[in-house]
Design an enzyme around this catalytic site. Structure first.
Site, PDB file in Angstrom:
ATOM      1  N   CYS A 116       0.541  -1.341   0.021  1.00 61.85           N
ATOM      2  CA  CYS A 116       0.150   0.155  -0.185  1.00 61.85           C
ATOM      3  C   CYS A 116       0.956   1.062  -0.100  1.00 61.85           C
ATOM      4  O   CYS A 116       0.143   2.083  -0.002  1.00 61.85           O
ATOM      5  CB  CYS A 116      -1.317   0.073   1.105  1.00 61.85           C
ATOM      6  SG  CYS A 116      -1.849  -1.612   1.178  1.00 61.85           S
ATOM      7  N   HIS A 257      -3.727   7.167   2.458  1.00 61.97           N
ATOM      8  CA  HIS A 257      -4.261   5.669   2.176  1.00 61.97           C
ATOM      9  C   HIS A 257      -5.012   5.139   2.364  1.00 61.97           C
ATOM     10  O   HIS A 257      -5.091   5.685   3.163  1.00 61.97           O
ATOM     11  CB  HIS A 257      -2.870   4.626   2.583  1.00 61.97           C
ATOM     12  CG  HIS A 257      -3.387   3.385   1.982  1.00 61.97           C
ATOM     13  ND1 HIS A 257      -3.876   2.945   1.233  1.00 61.97           N
ATOM     14  CD2 HIS A 257      -2.962   2.006   2.810  1.00 61.97           C
ATOM     15  CE1 HIS A 257      -3.792   1.558   0.906  1.00 61.97           C
ATOM     16  NE2 HIS A 257      -3.671   1.281   1.893  1.00 61.97           N
ATOM     17  N   ASN A 287     -10.439  -0.610  -0.523  1.00 61.14           N
ATOM     18  CA  ASN A 287      -8.848  -0.453   0.100  1.00 61.14           C
ATOM     19  C   ASN A 287      -7.903  -0.687  -1.352  1.00 61.14           C
ATOM     20  O   ASN A 287      -8.304  -2.363  -1.461  1.00 61.14           O
ATOM     21  CB  ASN A 287      -8.409  -1.127   1.532  1.00 61.14           C
ATOM     22  CG  ASN A 287      -6.582  -1.374   1.106  1.00 61.14           C
ATOM     23  OD1 ASN A 287      -5.940  -0.601   0.116  1.00 61.14           O
ATOM     24  ND2 ASN A 287      -6.324  -1.268   2.415  1.00 61.14           N
TER      25      ASN A 287
END
Ligand code: UT7
Length: 330
Positions: A116, A257, A287
């Site tokens: 990520c 993020h 996500n």
């Protein structure tokens, strides 16, 4: 003449057409819209079509970034793709994207895996290569097809992730004090087991038994990851602000993020910066790992939330466990 500043010339993003709502997921696993929304802030996510690969989504986002920048594919000499879900283990998704985009053969093309945090790692890498003077214009892409590594029977992970891509074109500028001002990258390999895909790599190659056991799916200890994410993203944000002698309230927009709305809210509290200074789209995409920051960056640019002269802070955290922050002056 020194060309030391690396500036973002254009942004682009791509999300697959298919929207999967929480309600739809609650028909296949034991969950509810209410649980997913209150625990994560996610309402829906995009899922790639059966023939829509990582390199297709990455190329679509890259085309939009090239268009926005007014840069032709023939001008690109560096392509860095942040992903942990390439089309195949080899060759790199970057090479498949090079073919789809028609980039010159003299383009350096490679993938980078920092999960990520991948986009911030890729941005730092590309900017360092550009300032070396050996490259001139780079495409930096964050793209994931997480639907292919998620266990759709595991409610603790499958509700959280989605597919998508974001891209930027980066070039050099003579103007000092603009573009990427700095980054802070790091990792905590001692916690690697908290978020991983244990099978399918060289340590545990796929066998019929490993596939039956689901070793090739993503495993996450959500609660532990959550706590570390809040602490480490807060630290990464503070460190870079300190490095540049800035206060949090000098940042016009934080692009964190997008893993969980509660993580973003906690960072907003720790930094004492109101939520209206944070860009949030986790509700619409879930996500998307390495794609989350460049998708958000593109949406923020196109919706006018970033203006010339603004300071933007990027901050991420992910498997590895990796983390990163970056400061950009527009
Ligand atoms: O991008 C990389 C970084 N990733 C992240 O940052 C993700 C970090 N973690 C998280 O976002 C959160 O930990 C989750 C959203 C994954 C989970 O939220 P939580 O508040 O930590 O919940 P929990 O894991 O403690 O689970 C609470 C309860 C459990 O039941 P019991 O043990 O209390 O009976 C779970 O079994 O919720 C249950 N549960 C669910 N219930 C309905 C877990 N998943 C679900 C679900 N639907 N999808």
């Amino acid at each position: 003449m020194t060309l030391r500043s690396t500036v973002i010339l254009g942004t682009g993003s791509y999300a697959p057409e298919r929207v999967v709502t929480n309600e739809e997921l609650s028909r296949t696993v034991e969950t509810s819209d209410e649980w997913i929304r209150t625990r994560s802030g996610i309402r829906e996510r995009r899922i790639a079509g059966p023939n829509e690969n990582t390199s297709d989504m990455g190329a679509a986002a890259a085309r939009r970034a090239l268009d926005a920048a007014g840069v032709s594919p023939s001008e690109i000499d560096l392509l860095v793709v942040a992903t942990f879900t390439p089309d195949m283990p080899m060759p790199a998704a970057a090479c498949l994207m090079q073919r789809k985009l028609g980039l010159p053969s003299a383009t350096a093309c490679f993938d980078l895996n920092a999960a990520c945090s991948g986009f911030i790692y890729a941005l730092d890498t590309a900017c360092a290569m550009l300032t070396s003077g050996r490259y001139h214009k780079a495409l930096v892409v964050g793209v994931e097809r997480l639907s292919s590594v998620v266990d759709w029977n595991d409610r603790t992970t499958c509700v959280l992730f989605g597919d998508g891509a974001g891209a930027i074109v980066v070039g050099l500028s003579e103007q000092p004090g603009v573009g990427l001002l700095g980054t802070k990258l790091g990792a905590m390999g001692e916690s690697a087991d908290l978020l991983c895909i244990p099978g399918g790599g060289s340590a545990a190659p796929a066998t019929p038994d490993s596939i039956t056991a689901g070793g090739h799916f993503m495993k996450m200890k959500g609660k532990e990851v959550f706590k570390l994410a809040v602490r480490v993203m807060d630290e990464a944000a503070r460190d870079i602000l300190e490095q540049h002698h800035l206060r949090a309230d000098q940042i016009s927009l934080v692009i964190p993020h997008q893993a969980n709305l509660r993580i973003i809210e906690a960072i907003s509290q720790y930094l004492e910066l109101p939520m209206d200074r944070f860009f949030v789209n986790v509700d619409r995409y879930g996500n998307t790992s390495a794609a989350s920051i460049p998708i958000a960056l593109d949406e923020a640019r196109r919706s006018g939330r970033i203006q010339a002269g603004d300071l933007t802070l990027l901050v991420a955290f992910g498997a590895g466990l990796t983390y990163g922050s970056a400061l950009i002056r527009w």
